[in-house]
Structure formats: structure tokens, C-alpha cells
Design an enzyme around this catalytic site. Structure first.
Site, PDB file in Angstrom:
ATOM      1  N   ARG A  57       0.864  -1.192   0.000  1.00  0.00           N
ATOM      2  CA  ARG A  57       0.000   0.000   0.000  1.00  0.00           C
ATOM      3  C   ARG A  57       0.893   1.232   0.000  1.00  0.00           C
ATOM      4  O   ARG A  57       1.910   1.275   0.705  1.00  0.00           O
ATOM      5  CB  ARG A  57      -0.918   0.036   1.227  1.00  0.00           C
ATOM      6  CG  ARG A  57      -2.096  -0.917   1.164  1.00  0.00           C
ATOM      7  CD  ARG A  57      -3.130  -0.507   0.096  1.00  0.00           C
ATOM      8  NE  ARG A  57      -4.267  -1.409   0.038  1.00  0.00           N
ATOM      9  CZ  ARG A  57      -4.367  -2.452  -0.779  1.00  0.00           C
ATOM     10  NH1 ARG A  57      -3.398  -2.738  -1.624  1.00  0.00           N
ATOM     11  NH2 ARG A  57      -5.451  -3.202  -0.782  1.00  0.00           N
ATOM     12  N   GLU A  91      -2.862   7.300  -5.136  1.00  0.00           N
ATOM     13  CA  GLU A  91      -3.041   6.632  -6.425  1.00  0.00           C
ATOM     14  C   GLU A  91      -4.461   6.720  -6.972  1.00  0.00           C
ATOM     15  O   GLU A  91      -4.665   6.646  -8.189  1.00  0.00           O
ATOM     16  CB  GLU A  91      -2.623   5.159  -6.321  1.00  0.00           C
ATOM     17  CG  GLU A  91      -3.529   4.312  -5.437  1.00  0.00           C
ATOM     18  CD  GLU A  91      -3.028   2.873  -5.299  1.00  0.00           C
ATOM     19  OE1 GLU A  91      -1.816   2.677  -5.113  1.00  0.00           O
ATOM     20  OE2 GLU A  91      -3.870   1.966  -5.377  1.00  0.00           O
ATOM     21  N   HIS A 141      -0.801  -0.273  -9.599  1.00  0.00           N
ATOM     22  CA  HIS A 141      -1.497  -1.240  -8.739  1.00  0.00           C
ATOM     23  C   HIS A 141      -1.984  -2.441  -9.559  1.00  0.00           C
ATOM     24  O   HIS A 141      -3.182  -2.721  -9.625  1.00  0.00           O
ATOM     25  CB  HIS A 141      -2.665  -0.560  -8.024  1.00  0.00           C
ATOM     26  CG  HIS A 141      -3.048  -1.248  -6.738  1.00  0.00           C
ATOM     27  ND1 HIS A 141      -3.404  -0.571  -5.618  1.00  0.00           N
ATOM     28  CD2 HIS A 141      -3.115  -2.572  -6.402  1.00  0.00           C
ATOM     29  CE1 HIS A 141      -3.697  -1.431  -4.651  1.00  0.00           C
ATOM     30  NE2 HIS A 141      -3.520  -2.658  -5.106  1.00  0.00           N
TER      31      HIS A 141
HETATM   32  P1  NAD Z   1      -1.712 -11.122   5.096  1.00  0.00           P
HETATM   33  O1  NAD Z   1      -2.713 -10.588   6.043  1.00  0.00           O
HETATM   34  O2  NAD Z   1      -1.738 -12.569   4.746  1.00  0.00           O
HETATM   35  O3  NAD Z   1      -0.247 -10.795   5.661  1.00  0.00           O
HETATM   36  C1  NAD Z   1       0.094  -9.570   6.228  1.00  0.00           C
HETATM   37  C2  NAD Z   1       1.222  -9.829   7.209  1.00  0.00           C
HETATM   38  O4  NAD Z   1       1.627  -8.558   7.748  1.00  0.00           O
HETATM   39  C3  NAD Z   1       0.809 -10.718   8.389  1.00  0.00           C
HETATM   40  O5  NAD Z   1       1.731 -11.772   8.570  1.00  0.00           O
HETATM   41  C4  NAD Z   1       0.816  -9.757   9.586  1.00  0.00           C
HETATM   42  O6  NAD Z   1       1.208 -10.381  10.807  1.00  0.00           O
HETATM   43  C5  NAD Z   1       1.847  -8.737   9.134  1.00  0.00           C
HETATM   44  N1  NAD Z   1       1.707  -7.475   9.844  1.00  0.00           N
HETATM   45  C6  NAD Z   1       0.558  -6.861  10.211  1.00  0.00           C
HETATM   46  N2  NAD Z   1       0.831  -5.726  10.879  1.00  0.00           N
HETATM   47  C7  NAD Z   1       2.168  -5.625  10.923  1.00  0.00           C
HETATM   48  C8  NAD Z   1       3.057  -4.697  11.495  1.00  0.00           C
HETATM   49  N3  NAD Z   1       2.593  -3.635  12.167  1.00  0.00           N
HETATM   50  N4  NAD Z   1       4.380  -4.901  11.351  1.00  0.00           N
HETATM   51  C9  NAD Z   1       4.840  -6.000  10.687  1.00  0.00           C
HETATM   52  N5  NAD Z   1       4.051  -6.928  10.129  1.00  0.00           N
HETATM   53  C10 NAD Z   1       2.732  -6.749  10.263  1.00  0.00           C
HETATM   54  O7  NAD Z   1      -1.836 -10.203   3.805  1.00  0.00           O
HETATM   55  P2  NAD Z   1      -1.319 -10.553   2.335  1.00  0.00           P
HETATM   56  O8  NAD Z   1      -2.381 -11.277   1.596  1.00  0.00           O
HETATM   57  O9  NAD Z   1       0.039 -11.147   2.412  1.00  0.00           O
HETATM   58  O10 NAD Z   1      -1.240  -9.081   1.708  1.00  0.00           O
HETATM   59  C11 NAD Z   1      -0.281  -8.151   2.156  1.00  0.00           C
HETATM   60  C12 NAD Z   1      -0.642  -6.781   1.614  1.00  0.00           C
HETATM   61  O11 NAD Z   1      -0.490  -6.788   0.199  1.00  0.00           O
HETATM   62  C13 NAD Z   1      -2.114  -6.406   1.822  1.00  0.00           C
HETATM   63  O12 NAD Z   1      -2.278  -5.765   3.071  1.00  0.00           O
HETATM   64  C14 NAD Z   1      -2.392  -5.460   0.697  1.00  0.00           C
HETATM   65  O13 NAD Z   1      -2.210  -4.146   1.171  1.00  0.00           O
HETATM   66  C15 NAD Z   1      -1.322  -5.777  -0.340  1.00  0.00           C
HETATM   67  N6  NAD Z   1      -1.867  -6.256  -1.621  1.00  0.00           N
HETATM   68  C16 NAD Z   1      -1.494  -5.607  -2.746  1.00  0.00           C
HETATM   69  C17 NAD Z   1      -1.952  -6.049  -3.988  1.00  0.00           C
HETATM   70  C18 NAD Z   1      -1.530  -5.390  -5.284  1.00  0.00           C
HETATM   71  O14 NAD Z   1      -2.115  -5.676  -6.324  1.00  0.00           O
HETATM   72  N7  NAD Z   1      -0.535  -4.541  -5.289  1.00  0.00           N
HETATM   73  C19 NAD Z   1      -2.824  -7.141  -4.038  1.00  0.00           C
HETATM   74  C20 NAD Z   1      -3.170  -7.792  -2.845  1.00  0.00           C
HETATM   75  C21 NAD Z   1      -2.686  -7.349  -1.638  1.00  0.00           C
END
Ligand code: NAD
Length: 334
Positions: A236, A265, A297
């Protein structure tokens, strides 16, 4: 209740995937091209369900409007829900999301971005198109033997860890909840954020945007990083202080950055602005650096992911219409 669903910010590929997924449900789907905004919210009238994407920002005033128009469910076609004011949603409508859709799509794209900035593939493309076959300025480094820092080892981050480990990189991970199995499988090491910043040659972000992670990569964090560090963000935009990033690039502290997301964005991404101009000086400045690669994105954008988003969203909506417990409800208590 009529099974009417309004899809905002819908593109031709959304329509194709939702029409396929709807064969099993037969809901009444209306596709609206505009994003949800105060100007377009009236389109939601008569729809118990609105289906939104990441650019449809529901702040408090939009939440009140949606509720007053009779909307009872906001079905997000995204994993992230930081664009919804959950406090305002509370007691007005329920929110569901797609917690999982091809994490491989985002993880693989992250590696593509890293390889692109390291081996300067975007510059190579334009050079060879102009018969310029010089290698000057294109030197990269072996990923093998370098240290990668992965922030967040959830669904996406843990695949990124595996892929980076496969390059022969030392992988440092920062997450509030370490996964022992990932350590066993890949040899990665969990560490604190400071150590990750100090020791990594490349840093990639995979944690959600929540208050604790807002502008995680700021002036202070950048000052701790290795000279020439590469930063990749497919998570993000708000995780990075863009002005601090620009300063780091100008000071040559940051060697390169690849950004699939940007703080502001919503105003730009997914639009063809080729006959317009960028009225955001920070984004415009970022785009001037030859060592910054920006995409709009699109890390999620594979056939598999779009189909999974449509299928999970339809199942989420089906549960709502059938008054079943909502498997993928976003708690509005947060
Ligand atoms: P997820 O929930 O499976 O994993 C997120 C991880 O971050 C978890 O292990 C959690 O413990 C950790 N986390 C949470 N808060 C934290 C903190 N303060 N410090 C350190 N670690 C922390 O999510 P995911 O499916 O792996 O997705 C991750 C991110 O990717 C989403 O939040 C989303 O913003 C982004 N995303 C982007 C796209 C894209 O097209 N660019 C698509 C999907 C997701």
C-alpha cells in the site's frame, strides 16, 4: 430482498469474470464505470449490495449516504480495506472482503519488479527500440548472496520469502507473528525492523496499511538503510513517506525503487491520462527518476486472481442474501 448488486469502478475484465462467476448464482448485476464518490453515490439507490474496489473510498460522509440509500452490504473486491471508514460503517452496513486471491500473483510480480530495477529492464527496452545497444549504466548485481528484507510474512510475503531464498539470498523478515515453518523451510531469519533496515540490500513491503505501519518507510528508517538499497512496494502506498523517498533518491541513499502503489493513487491509477498531465508534484517528481519504476497497482492482475476475486465476492454476497454467517466479514469493531 431483490438480489441486486451495483459494481462500481468496474472494468471490462471485471464484467467478464463476474458474468462467469454469476452463472451459479443468477444475481442481478449492474456494472458502473465510475468510482464511488459523492457525485456517483446516487447510482447505489435500490441496491442492497454495492461491490467496490480499492479506489472507491468510503469515508464517513459516503458511509452515511450509502446507508441512507438502503445499502446493507459493501462487498470489497480487494483484500485491503483501509479505504473504508469502519467506524462510520458500524451499525449501518456490513463489509466483506476477499482475504485471499492468488497470493502468487502479487509475489511473482514483486520479483519481476525487483529484477526490473536491478537489471534496468525498463531502460533496456527503450534503448534497444532505438537501436542503442550500449551497456553503459545498465550494470546490476547478483541477487545470490545478497540480503533481502521482507516486511510482513503473511500469504504474499511468505511466498516472496521462498522466491528470494531460491535466488540464494539471505532473507531477513520482520513480522509481528513469526512463522516457524517458514524459517524451517527457507532458512530465513526473523528480526526487528531496525536490523532489517540496516542489513538489507533490498527491502520489500508486504504488511497491511494500519496505523502502526503508516509511513513505516520514513526519513528515519531510510537513514538507517544501506547506501544504494532497493525498495519495492506492492503493498500500500501509505507505507512509504513519498517525500522522504524522493530525498533518499536525490541523496543517492536509495539505489532504486519499484512502486506498484502510491499514497494518492486513486486520482491516477487505472485511468488513461495520456492526453492530460499529472497534477501531483510528488508523483510527477518520482516519475522523473530513471531508477524509479512505477506501475498502477497491477500486482494482483492475473487471470487466476481476477477469477478468484469474482468467485469469492459472489460467495460473500450469497451468504449475505441467504442470511448465513459472513465468512469474510471485516469486523467494524476495529
Ligand atoms: P496477510 O494478512 O496474509 O499478511 C500480512 C502480514 O503482515 C501478516 O503476517 C501480519 O502479521 C503482518 N503485519 C501486520 N501488521 C504488521 C506490522 N505492524 N508490522 C509487521 N508486520 C505486520 O496479507 P497478504 O495477503 O500477504 O497481503 C499483504 C498486503 O499486500 C495487503 O495488506 C495489501 O495491502 C497488499 N496487496 C497488494 C496487492 C496489489 O495488487 N498490489 C494485491 C493484494 C494485496
Amino acid at each position: 430482498m431483490e438480489h441486486r448488486i451495483a459494481l462500481f469502478d468496474s472494468k471490462p475484465y471485471d464484467r467478464e469474470a463476474f458474468e462467469r462467476a454469476n452463472i451459479s448464482y443468477g444475481f442481478d448485476l449492474s456494472y458502473f464505470e465510475p468510482r464511488l464518490s459523492l457525485e456517483t453515490v446516487r447510482l447505489a439507490e435500490g441496491f442492497p449490495v454495492v461491490c467496490l474496489f480499492v479506489r472507491d473510498i468510503v469515508d464517513a460522509s459516503l458511509a452515511y449516504q450509502l446507508a441512507s440509500l438502503g445499502v446493507q452490504l459493501v462487498a470489497l473486491r480487494s483484500n485491503g480495506y483501509n479505504h473504508i471508514d469502519l467506524m462510520a460503517a458500524k451499525g449501518r452496513f456490513q463489509v466483506v472482503r476477499v482475504p485471499k486471491y492468488s497470493p502468487y500473483a502479487v509475489a511473482e510480480y514483486t520479483i519481476a519488479l525487483l529484477l526490473c530495477i536491478n537489471r534496468k529492464l525498463d531502460q533496456v527496452y527503450w534503448r534497444t527500440k532505438q537501436n542503442n545497444f550500449s551497456l553503459v549504466g545498465l550494470q546490476g548485481f547478483d541477487m545470490h548472496g545478497k540480503t533481502a528484507g521482507v516486511v510482513g510474512s503473511g500469504l504474499i510475503g511468505s511466498i516472496v520469502v521462498r522466491l528470494l531464498a531460491a535466488f540464494g539470498m539471505r532473507v531477513l523478515v520482520y513480522d509481528r507473528f513469526p512463522r516457524e515453518q517458514l524459517v524451517v523451510e527457507t532458512g530465513c531469519q526473523y528480526t526487528d525492523f531496525d536490523t532489517l533496515c540496516r542489513e538489507s540490500d533490498v527491502i520489500t513491503l508486504h504488511c497491511p496499511l494500519v496505523p502502526e505501519t503508516e509511513r513505516l518507510i520514513d526519513k528515519e528508517a531510510i537513514s538507517k538503510m544501506k547506501d544504494g538499497v532497493y525498495i519495492v512496494n506492492t503493498s500500500r502506498g501509505g507505507l512509504i513517506d513519498s517525500c522522504a523517498l524522493i530525498d533518499g533518491l536525490k541523496e543517492r541513499k536509495i539505489g532504486a525503487a519499484a512502486l506498484d502503489v502510491y499514497e494518492e493513487e486513486e486520482k491516477f491509477f487505472y485511468e488513461d491520462l495520456s492526453s492530460s498531465f499529472i497534477d501531483d508534484d510528488v508523483l510527477a517528481r518520482l516519475m522523473t527518476f530513471p531508477n524509479v519504476f512505477i506501475s498502477a497497482h497491477q500486482a494482483f492482475f492475473t487471470r487466476e486472481a481476477i477469477d478468484q476475486i469474482a468467485e469469492t465476492t459472489m460467495k460473500n454476497i450469497y451468504e449475505f442474501f441467504e442470511k448465513k454467517p459472513l465468512t469474510n466479514e471485516v469486523s467494524t469493531q476495529e
